[in-house]
Design a protein around this motif. Structure first.
Motif, PDB file in Angstrom:
ATOM      1  N   ALA A  67       5.564 -10.405  12.156  1.00  0.00           N
ATOM      2  CA  ALA A  67       4.142 -11.409  11.416  1.00  0.00           C
ATOM      3  C   ALA A  67       3.909 -11.075  10.285  1.00  0.00           C
ATOM      4  CB  ALA A  67       2.956 -11.545  12.403  1.00  0.00           C
ATOM      5  N   LEU A  68       3.897 -11.801   9.371  1.00  0.00           N
ATOM      6  CA  LEU A  68       3.131 -12.113   7.894  1.00  0.00           C
ATOM      7  C   LEU A  68       1.388 -12.633   8.818  1.00  0.00           C
ATOM      8  CD1 LEU A  68       2.723 -11.620   5.181  1.00  0.00           C
ATOM      9  CD2 LEU A  68       2.556 -14.682   4.997  1.00  0.00           C
ATOM     10  N   THR A  69       0.365 -11.265   8.244  1.00  0.00           N
ATOM     11  CA  THR A  69      -1.197 -10.999   8.696  1.00  0.00           C
ATOM     12  C   THR A  69      -1.467 -11.569   7.136  1.00  0.00           C
ATOM     13  OG1 THR A  69      -1.006 -10.616  10.501  1.00  0.00           O
ATOM     14  CG2 THR A  69      -3.212 -10.192   9.623  1.00  0.00           C
ATOM     15  N   LEU A  89     -17.039 -10.921  -3.989  1.00  0.00           N
ATOM     16  CA  LEU A  89     -15.964 -11.240  -2.922  1.00  0.00           C
ATOM     17  C   LEU A  89     -16.260 -11.372  -1.569  1.00  0.00           C
ATOM     18  CD1 LEU A  89     -12.957  -9.183  -4.823  1.00  0.00           C
ATOM     19  CD2 LEU A  89     -13.792 -11.935  -5.340  1.00  0.00           C
ATOM     20  N   GLU A  90     -15.947 -12.420  -0.630  1.00  0.00           N
ATOM     21  CA  GLU A  90     -16.089 -12.288   0.557  1.00  0.00           C
ATOM     22  C   GLU A  90     -14.649 -12.563   1.480  1.00  0.00           C
ATOM     23  OE1 GLU A  90     -17.625 -15.103   4.162  1.00  0.00           O
ATOM     24  OE2 GLU A  90     -18.967 -14.905   2.144  1.00  0.00           O
ATOM     25  N   GLU A  91     -14.622 -11.122   2.300  1.00  0.00           N
ATOM     26  CA  GLU A  91     -12.637 -11.247   2.773  1.00  0.00           C
ATOM     27  C   GLU A  91     -13.143 -12.214   3.553  1.00  0.00           C
ATOM     28  OE1 GLU A  91     -10.516  -7.779   4.198  1.00  0.00           O
ATOM     29  OE2 GLU A  91     -10.795  -8.200   5.582  1.00  0.00           O
ATOM     30  N   VAL A  92     -11.451 -12.695   4.283  1.00  0.00           N
ATOM     31  CA  VAL A  92     -11.733 -13.817   5.027  1.00  0.00           C
ATOM     32  C   VAL A  92     -10.719 -13.913   6.049  1.00  0.00           C
ATOM     33  CG1 VAL A  92     -12.228 -17.078   5.737  1.00  0.00           C
ATOM     34  CG2 VAL A  92     -13.205 -15.577   3.383  1.00  0.00           C
ATOM     35  N   GLY A  93     -10.534 -13.883   6.607  1.00  0.00           N
ATOM     36  CA  GLY A  93      -9.766 -13.949   7.648  1.00  0.00           C
ATOM     37  C   GLY A  93      -9.480 -12.780   8.939  1.00  0.00           C
ATOM     38  N   PRO A  94      -8.717 -12.438   9.729  1.00  0.00           N
ATOM     39  CA  PRO A  94      -6.905 -12.254   9.440  1.00  0.00           C
ATOM     40  C   PRO A  94      -6.561 -14.008   9.711  1.00  0.00           C
ATOM     41  CG  PRO A  94      -6.878 -11.227  11.417  1.00  0.00           C
ATOM     42  CD  PRO A  94      -8.830 -11.298  10.974  1.00  0.00           C
ATOM     43  N   PRO A 128      19.179 -14.336   3.109  1.00  0.00           N
ATOM     44  CA  PRO A 128      18.279 -14.319   4.070  1.00  0.00           C
ATOM     45  C   PRO A 128      17.440 -15.613   4.097  1.00  0.00           C
ATOM     46  CG  PRO A 128      16.533 -12.853   2.821  1.00  0.00           C
ATOM     47  CD  PRO A 128      18.384 -13.220   2.475  1.00  0.00           C
ATOM     48  N   ARG A 129      17.102 -16.631   5.482  1.00  0.00           N
ATOM     49  CA  ARG A 129      15.655 -17.567   5.494  1.00  0.00           C
ATOM     50  C   ARG A 129      14.446 -16.609   6.315  1.00  0.00           C
ATOM     51  NH1 ARG A 129      17.592 -22.653   3.798  1.00  0.00           N
ATOM     52  NH2 ARG A 129      19.982 -22.802   3.374  1.00  0.00           N
ATOM     53  N   LYS A 130      13.316 -17.919   5.624  1.00  0.00           N
ATOM     54  CA  LYS A 130      12.253 -16.945   6.525  1.00  0.00           C
ATOM     55  C   LYS A 130      11.639 -18.381   7.294  1.00  0.00           C
ATOM     56  CE  LYS A 130      10.716 -11.733   5.802  1.00  0.00           C
ATOM     57  NZ  LYS A 130       9.535 -11.636   5.718  1.00  0.00           N
ATOM     58  N   PHE A 131      10.628 -17.808   8.532  1.00  0.00           N
ATOM     59  CA  PHE A 131      10.286 -19.007   8.567  1.00  0.00           C
ATOM     60  C   PHE A 131       9.074 -18.388   9.407  1.00  0.00           C
ATOM     61  CE2 PHE A 131      14.780 -20.175   8.963  1.00  0.00           C
ATOM     62  CZ  PHE A 131      15.137 -21.474   9.311  1.00  0.00           C
ATOM     63  N   TYR A 132       7.637 -19.124   9.199  1.00  0.00           N
ATOM     64  CA  TYR A 132       6.435 -18.888   9.637  1.00  0.00           C
ATOM     65  C   TYR A 132       6.025 -20.015  10.816  1.00  0.00           C
ATOM     66  CZ  TYR A 132       7.065 -15.732   5.530  1.00  0.00           C
ATOM     67  OH  TYR A 132       8.050 -14.711   4.674  1.00  0.00           O
ATOM     68  N   PHE A 133       5.085 -19.443  11.729  1.00  0.00           N
ATOM     69  CA  PHE A 133       5.210 -19.976  12.584  1.00  0.00           C
ATOM     70  C   PHE A 133       3.002 -19.867  12.967  1.00  0.00           C
ATOM     71  CE2 PHE A 133       9.145 -19.936  13.313  1.00  0.00           C
ATOM     72  CZ  PHE A 133       9.561 -21.179  13.149  1.00  0.00           C
ATOM     73  N   LEU A 134       1.965 -20.458  12.456  1.00  0.00           N
ATOM     74  CA  LEU A 134       0.525 -19.719  12.741  1.00  0.00           C
ATOM     75  C   LEU A 134       0.929 -19.561  14.034  1.00  0.00           C
ATOM     76  CD1 LEU A 134      -2.171 -19.860  11.611  1.00  0.00           C
ATOM     77  CD2 LEU A 134      -1.969 -21.837  12.342  1.00  0.00           C
ATOM     78  N   ASP A 135      -0.183 -18.466  14.324  1.00  0.00           N
ATOM     79  CA  ASP A 135      -0.585 -17.882  15.439  1.00  0.00           C
ATOM     80  C   ASP A 135      -1.755 -17.823  15.942  1.00  0.00           C
ATOM     81  OD1 ASP A 135      -0.933 -16.591  18.001  1.00  0.00           O
ATOM     82  OD2 ASP A 135       0.610 -14.840  17.757  1.00  0.00           O
ATOM     83  N   ARG A 136      -2.373 -19.323  16.063  1.00  0.00           N
ATOM     84  CA  ARG A 136      -3.809 -19.359  16.305  1.00  0.00           C
ATOM     85  C   ARG A 136      -3.821 -18.347  17.492  1.00  0.00           C
ATOM     86  NH1 ARG A 136      -5.323 -24.485  14.389  1.00  0.00           N
ATOM     87  NH2 ARG A 136      -4.080 -25.850  13.237  1.00  0.00           N
ATOM     88  N   GLU A 137      -4.013 -18.269  18.378  1.00  0.00           N
ATOM     89  CA  GLU A 137      -4.589 -17.032  18.456  1.00  0.00           C
ATOM     90  C   GLU A 137      -5.107 -15.866  18.566  1.00  0.00           C
ATOM     91  OE1 GLU A 137      -2.393 -16.131  22.478  1.00  0.00           O
ATOM     92  OE2 GLU A 137      -2.582 -18.123  23.504  1.00  0.00           O
ATOM     93  N   GLN A 138      -3.989 -15.402  17.945  1.00  0.00           N
ATOM     94  CA  GLN A 138      -4.367 -14.619  16.701  1.00  0.00           C
ATOM     95  C   GLN A 138      -5.114 -13.926  15.788  1.00  0.00           C
ATOM     96  OE1 GLN A 138      -3.053 -10.663  18.534  1.00  0.00           O
ATOM     97  NE2 GLN A 138      -2.375 -12.141  19.774  1.00  0.00           N
ATOM     98  N   SER A 139      -5.084 -15.691  15.101  1.00  0.00           N
ATOM     99  CA  SER A 139      -5.874 -15.539  14.277  1.00  0.00           C
ATOM    100  C   SER A 139      -7.474 -16.261  14.262  1.00  0.00           C
ATOM    101  CB  SER A 139      -5.023 -17.321  12.959  1.00  0.00           C
ATOM    102  OG  SER A 139      -4.053 -16.661  13.136  1.00  0.00           O
TER     103      SER A 139
END
Length: 574
Positions: A67-69, A89-94, A128-139
């Motif tokens: 995963a990319l966080t 600065l204010e950190e926002v995430g993950p 390589p090819r990379k594909f990213y899919f949002l994981d809303r539950e972990q965000s």
């Protein structure tokens, strides 16, 4: 009447039984003693990335979800920063994106795989090819509606290019400000930052569709920027919290019906900058999703298992072509982080090539760690991995990094812990690159001056350290967390009104991310445990079985022989 063993045939059978039993007994002892080592050697021989092998398949489709966080840094006082005050600065995430890497995708024109074994018998080359899919539950929240104020990287890139433009500078500044969003800070959604938002400046040199009319301005600022997977380039939107159209390309979840190895990549691909519905869309990672990356040539391990994963070429070159020609900094080598050789020792160091960082980085043993009952060795960069060659602190001083300093070519050489990426982002159109610097998150292990220049950062080893936990026997990563922070390099320019009151040079964080995974899957751990236990278990079972069988045969044969002899003596006496 003769006993059964008194016949010559049966007597020979009894003797053969004793002989065969002795062979089984000795074989069982050999298997018990030497079997584990022999089986371990046999298992290690399967670690090479051989065509059609299970090891190749697990490399192509890893049994663990990477995963990319990402975290953004929201600048709470942009106007004050423009007047020379310290950024707050204010950190926002993950925000978490499942990452799928396809190493053998099919070329849609030639129908050939982007993975081939080379004729030298030692290496393979893959793209390589990379594909990213949002994981809303972990965000933590919705990246579509989470807005942050960040440096306007396209604007800063344009200003950097024309910094020494002479008498034409004022005209070019006007065109840049008029075409783009025009301010050093912009306010965009986190989704927009990564995957695309509206800003006309990066598309200034692109051909516009006839129905869209003429482009504004005539100065070619971003000509030919093809948006390679490693180009950080530019970025922007107005910091006065205007929710603009993002025109993003992303998917919330992976569509399992789509074969990511042989999909319609042309329809999925998005360049870093693109005109969509007559508006320019630009995103930091917009071209990293689906894009076919540069070819990487590595050792597959069949000829020499100790070289498995060792990088020979990147982008068809044995050198990086970014740093001082002929220097150690510019030489390729090190490990491809996707595969490591077996047989690691605590006394070894790990040399790893990371194209995202534009360099190789050394890691050393720190401690033993445990994952799901498996013991691994943790390797981390030493404190001076990104140390300056001029740092007076012996713990940070690193003379080997001197060849990354290209001061004579007009690039800043930063203090320890911050790495100037401008040289590796150069193109013919951007001879001074894009104003981006790399560090560990929250300036972890960086010179104190970088932390003192901003407020809101707090480096924590457990959260911000780069590490690799490797199973020493097989070389499998049980956890791998490359962590990096992207910083805009903002320089004061008295010729440009919006840049004239900044401090002389500011390294300002706007994003940090971690890739990889922190735990193996249960499936992966179970398979590894079986592989580790198999040599001793199979040897015990096999050797023990032979030993017992041999003993039974010997005792049975000898028993019949002694019984027959005794019976014969009784008959003589009787």
């Amino acid at each position: 009447m003769q006993g059964c063993c008194q016949s010559p045939h049966t007597r020979r059978c009894c003797l053969v039984s004793v002989g065969v039993g002795a062979v089984f007994l000795l074989t069982g002892l050999v298997v018990l003693v030497a079997g584990p080592g022999m089986l371990e050697k046999k298992i290690l021989q399967t670690m090479a990335l051989a065509p059609g092998s299970d090891r190749l398949q697990s490399w192509l489709v890893p049994p663990v979800q990477a995963a990319l966080t990402g975290y953004g840094f929201h600048v709470t006082n942009p106007e004050a920063v423009m007047q020379g005050e310290k950024p707050v600065l204010e950190e926002v995430g993950p925000f978490v994106y499942k990452a799928v890497t396809v190493k053998d995708s099919v070329d849609q024109d030639t129908r050939k795989d982007h993975l081939e074994y080379n004729e030298d018998g030692e290496t393979l080359t893959y793209r390589p090819r990379k594909f990213y899919f949002l994981d809303r539950e972990q965000s933590a929240g919705d990246p579509d509606t989470t807005f942050i104020t960040i440096p306007n990287v396209p604007l800063l890139t344009g200003f950097k290019k024309i910094r020494d433009a002479g008498w034409t500078k004022a005209t070019k500044v006007g065109v840049i400000k008029k075409t783009g969003l025009g301010t050093p800070f912009i306010n965009v959604s986190f989704t927009g930052l990564l995957w695309g938002y509206h800003d006309e400046l990066p598309c200034l040199s692109l051909a516009r569709p006839a129905e869209c009319g003429l482009a504004e301005g005539e100065v070619d600022i971003f000509a030919g920027d093809g948006g390679d997977d490693d180009e950080w380039g530019d970025g922007g939107d107005d910091w006065k919290r205007k929710k603009r159209e993002t025109g993003r390309y992303k998917r919330d979840a992976e569509d399992e019906s789509v074969d990511l190895r042989d999909a319609d990549f042309a329809s999925m691909f998005r360049p870093k900058a693109e005109i969509v519905d007559c508006k320019c869309q630009w995103g930091l990672f917009r071209d990293r999703n689906v894009t076919l990356r540069k070819p990487l040539k590595i050792h597959h391990g069949m000829a020499d298992l100790s070289k498995k994963g060792l990088v020979e070429e990147f982008d068809s070159s044995p050198t990086m072509n970014w740093w001082k020609p002929g220097s150690e900094c510019d030489k390729l080598g090190g490990q491809d982080s996707s595969t490591l050789p077996p047989g690691w020792e605590r006394t070894q160091s790990m040399d790893m090539f990371i194209s995202l960082m534009c360099r190789r980085i050394k890691l050393v043993y720190e401690k033993d760690t445990e994952h799901l009952g498996l013991t691994s060795y943790r390797f981390i960069p030493p404190p001076n991995a990104m140390g300056s060659h001029t740092d007076p602190d012996p713990a940070k001083h690193n003379p080997d990094n001197s060849c990354f300093c290209l001061k004579e070519e007009g690039f800043s050489c930063f203090k320890s812990g911050v790495f100037n990426m401008e040289p590796c982002k150069r193109t013919p159109e951007l001879p001074l690159g894009a104003p981006i610097a790399l560090s560990y998150p929250h300036f972890y292990e960086a010179d104190q001056s970088f932390l003192d220049a901003v407020e809101g950062l707090k480096p924590v080893k457990e959260d911000h350290q780069f590490y690799v936990d490797v199973l020493p026997e097989f070389g499998f990563p049980l956890a791998i967390r490359p962590r990096f922070q992207l910083n805009a390099i903002i320089r004061k320019d008295e010729d440009i009104d919006v840049m004239s009151n900044f401090v002389d040079e500011l390294v300002l964080p706007f994003l940090w991310a971690q890739d990889g995974f922190s735990e193996p899957s249960e499936e992966m751990a179970s398979a590894i445990k079986f592989g580790l236990a198999a040599p001793s278990k199979l040897s015990s079972i096999g050797g023990g079985g032979l030993l017992v069988t041999g003993l039974v045969m010997i005792l049975t044969g000898l028993g019949w022989i002694f019984w027959d002899k005794r019976k014969g003596e009784e008959e003589v006496l009787g």
